[in-house]
Design a protein around this motif. Structure first.
Motif, mmCIF file in Angstrom:
data_model
loop_
_atom_site.group_PDB
_atom_site.id
_atom_site.type_symbol
_atom_site.label_atom_id
_atom_site.label_comp_id
_atom_site.label_asym_id
_atom_site.label_seq_id
_atom_site.Cartn_x
_atom_site.Cartn_y
_atom_site.Cartn_z
ATOM 1 N N PRO A 132 52.088 35.086 33.545
ATOM 2 C CA PRO A 132 51.008 35.847 34.165
ATOM 3 C C PRO A 132 50.684 37.100 33.371
ATOM 4 N N HIS A 133 49.394 37.372 33.209
ATOM 5 C CA HIS A 133 48.998 38.592 32.516
ATOM 6 C C HIS A 133 49.268 39.791 33.422
ATOM 7 N N MET A 134 49.815 40.831 32.835
ATOM 8 C CA MET A 134 50.130 42.034 33.594
ATOM 9 C C MET A 134 49.151 43.137 33.221
ATOM 10 N N LYS B 263 44.345 44.116 48.269
ATOM 11 C CA LYS B 263 43.369 45.118 47.855
ATOM 12 C C LYS B 263 43.432 45.275 46.337
ATOM 13 N N TYR B 264 42.307 45.660 45.742
ATOM 14 C CA TYR B 264 42.277 45.859 44.297
ATOM 15 C C TYR B 264 43.215 47.013 43.920
ATOM 16 N N PRO B 265 43.929 46.879 42.818
ATOM 17 C CA PRO B 265 44.898 47.905 42.429
ATOM 18 C C PRO B 265 44.267 49.125 41.778
ATOM 19 N N VAL B 266 42.932 49.104 41.589
ATOM 20 C CA VAL B 266 42.238 50.225 40.960
ATOM 21 C C VAL B 266 41.089 50.680 41.857
ATOM 22 N N SER B 267 40.776 51.950 41.772
ATOM 23 C CA SER B 267 39.536 52.443 42.371
ATOM 24 C C SER B 267 38.389 52.069 41.442
ATOM 25 N N VAL C 67 50.729 45.378 37.481
ATOM 26 C CA VAL C 67 50.327 44.427 38.517
ATOM 27 C C VAL C 67 49.968 43.107 37.855
ATOM 28 N N ARG C 68 50.197 42.005 38.551
ATOM 29 C CA ARG C 68 49.786 40.697 38.059
ATOM 30 C C ARG C 68 48.272 40.602 38.139
ATOM 31 N N TYR C 69 47.667 40.238 37.016
ATOM 32 C CA TYR C 69 46.206 40.199 36.961
ATOM 33 C C TYR C 69 45.728 38.788 37.279
ATOM 34 N N THR C 70 46.103 37.818 36.487
ATOM 35 C CA THR C 70 45.750 36.432 36.739
ATOM 36 C C THR C 70 46.693 35.532 35.959
ATOM 37 N N SER D 74 38.755 33.716 43.052
ATOM 38 C CA SER D 74 39.838 32.738 43.070
ATOM 39 C C SER D 74 41.153 33.428 43.399
ATOM 40 N N SER D 75 42.036 32.705 44.069
ATOM 41 C CA SER D 75 43.357 33.255 44.398
ATOM 42 C C SER D 75 44.211 33.444 43.147
ATOM 43 N N ASP D 76 43.742 32.909 42.000
ATOM 44 C CA ASP D 76 44.460 33.135 40.749
ATOM 45 C C ASP D 76 44.474 34.617 40.377
ATOM 46 N N TYR D 77 43.379 35.310 40.715
ATOM 47 C CA TYR D 77 43.283 36.725 40.381
ATOM 48 C C TYR D 77 44.066 37.566 41.379
ATOM 49 N N PHE D 78 44.851 38.507 40.873
ATOM 50 C CA PHE D 78 45.631 39.410 41.709
ATOM 51 C C PHE D 78 46.290 38.648 42.859
ATOM 52 N N PRO D 79 47.103 37.648 42.553
ATOM 53 C CA PRO D 79 47.602 36.725 43.594
ATOM 54 C C PRO D 79 48.494 37.378 44.638
#
Length: 451
Positions: free
Chosen positions: A146-148, A340-344, A157-160, A331-336
């Motif tokens: 997984p890309h971090m 909530k998004y890890p960035v503002s 954070v796990r990205y996708t 897709s659930s692949d992103y930020f699984p």
């Protein structure tokens, strides 16, 4: 004798397993749409959304779904990616000599026969294809797994799990007016507009009203419109004429589509990096947005004297991640692992950013895997890479057009910094009201003919 029975038993089990697999594959084939991946040495079936585009690499044979998640597959030598189901649309990526690295579409949308024999002879079928989009052959592949995504505070954070390709950063411009920012002295403000191809009227009213490049008397302001390739080929000539007349269009080689807004934003970062480093500030808007430019000049720009490293915008903190039943579902692949998004991130209709930050955003896009939700990607994930920058939240209300018109038609100056203009005459109504309500600021900043 015992060995013969054992062999029969093993063969029987193997036959049963193969039979079950065949039934399962038949059932899956009937219940799903497939993209057939054909190479010299192998044939694979991979389920993929019909609305996806495909990114491909000929050396190493890697492909990615571009619009809603991605999936990797190893291929050997040259390959053809072809949808031959005959449903809705036929898209193929051909990695073979002159067609290498492009996405193509069969001309006969209602019949799959044009796509069906592509694997037999690619070159003989070139006349049956329509070029859809330029696809980069260079790609970025981080470590396996997984890309971090590393945030500025050090958090990972796990990205996708699957997105290994960066955004397109080196395709050719279809329309390029590289002289937009060539002015004598400092260019105070460049208005960067995300526009849709058929929105000729939207662009024209912006040129005629608050974004007129000749509006200001003591400062210099320019406007540029970012757009992609039209789905209707007949519009091409109209765009060329518009570009020649106004010299403010920048067109990238990607399909102009809602899910390609991230491409459009990075195209803007690239163009500014290459052609407009002299712009002190960049105001990113959409083509249906009205801005009280006099309040921007009077209230927002002076703030940068004390705070030079801020990005001003309506800010979203802890933005919810949607996986279904939403315009922004991903897709659930992103930020699984996250809800909530890890960035503002900034809301895209109004973003004011120092011009010096744009090259940093463009460089970050070269190494950051693609994500189609443009506000999160452009002014969230990429903005995380700018060391020392901070967000300056603006209290901008996103009112319905009816309420905004009531505000501008009131007896006292409307306090809205921006408003949406969806109807053809709304932009002019906002503008005419502003010229009256903010008469003092109009005289301070505008040339006499606008008073």
């Amino acid at each position: 004798m015992y060995l013969k029975k054992l062999r029969r038993r093993k063969f029987g089990r193997l036959s049963s397993i193969l039979f079950v697999l065949c039934i399962a594959l038949s059932f899956i084939t009937l219940s799903n749409m497939y993209v057939y991946v054909v190479s010299r040495n192998m044939l694979q079936q991979i389920s993929i959304s019909m609305t996806d585009y495909i990114v491909a690499n000929s050396k190493g044979g890697i492909y990615q779904r571009l619009l809603s998640g991605s999936r990797m597959a190893e291929l050997a030598n040259d390959a053809i990616f072809a949808n031959i189901t005959g449903v809705r649309r036929h898209e193929v990526v051909i990695l073979n000599k002159p067609l290498e690295g492009n996405v193509y579409q069969c001309k006969d949308h209602g019949n799959s026969s044009n796509c069906g024999n592509l694997e037999n002879n690619v070159e003989h079928n070139q006349e049956n294809l329509v070029d859809l989009a330029w696809i980069p052959l260079k790609y970025y592949k981080p470590a396996d797994g997984p890309h971090m995504l590393r945030l500025r505070n050090g958090k990972m954070v796990r990205y996708t799990n699957f997105s290994y390709f960066p955004i397109t950063t080196n395709s050719s411009y279809l329309l390029n007016n590289e002289h937009i920012c060539r002015v004598k002295g400092e260019l105070t403000l460049l208005i960067m507009v995300h526009t849709a191809v058929p929105h000729f009227h939207h662009r024209q009213v912006l040129r005629d009203t608050w974004a007129n490049k000749e509006l200001l008397k003591d400062k210099q302001m320019k406007i540029m419109f970012l757009l992609g390739r039209p789905k209707n080929e007949n519009i091409k000539a109209l765009l060329v004429n518009e570009s020649q007349q106004y010299q403010d269009l920048v067109q990238g080689d990607f399909i102009d589509d809602y899910h390609n807004l991230t491409h459009k934003g990075v195209l803007g970062f690239r163009w500014i990096t290459e052609n407009c480093r002299n712009a002190k500030f960049i105001l990113k808007i959409d083509d249906d947005v009205y801005v009280n430019i006099f309040r921007v000049l009077e209230e927002l720009l002076p703030t940068y004297r004390k705070h030079p490293d801020i990005i001003m915008c309506p800010l979203v903190k802890d933005g919810k991640i949607f996986h279904n039943k939403s315009k922004w579902a991903i897709s659930s692949d992103y930020f699984p692992d996250l809800q909530k998004y890890p960035v503002s991130y900034c809301l895209g209709p109004f973003v004011l950013i120092p011009g010096k930050f744009i090259p940093h955003l463009f460089e970050a896009a070269k190494r950051t895997p693609y994500f189609w939700v443009d506000d999160v990607y452009l002014f969230g994930i990429l903005a995380e890479s700018i060391q020392g920058s901070t967000f300056w939240p603006l209290r901008i209300r996103f009112e319905h057009e009816t309420k905004s018109l009531a505000c501008f038609n009131g007896n006292k100056p409307c306090k809205l910094m921006m408003a949406f203009a969806w109807k053809d005459d709304t932009m002019h109504k906002y503008w005419n009201a502003t010229l009256v309500q903010y008469g003092k600021l109009v005289k301070k900043y505008a040339n006499p003919r606008f008073h």
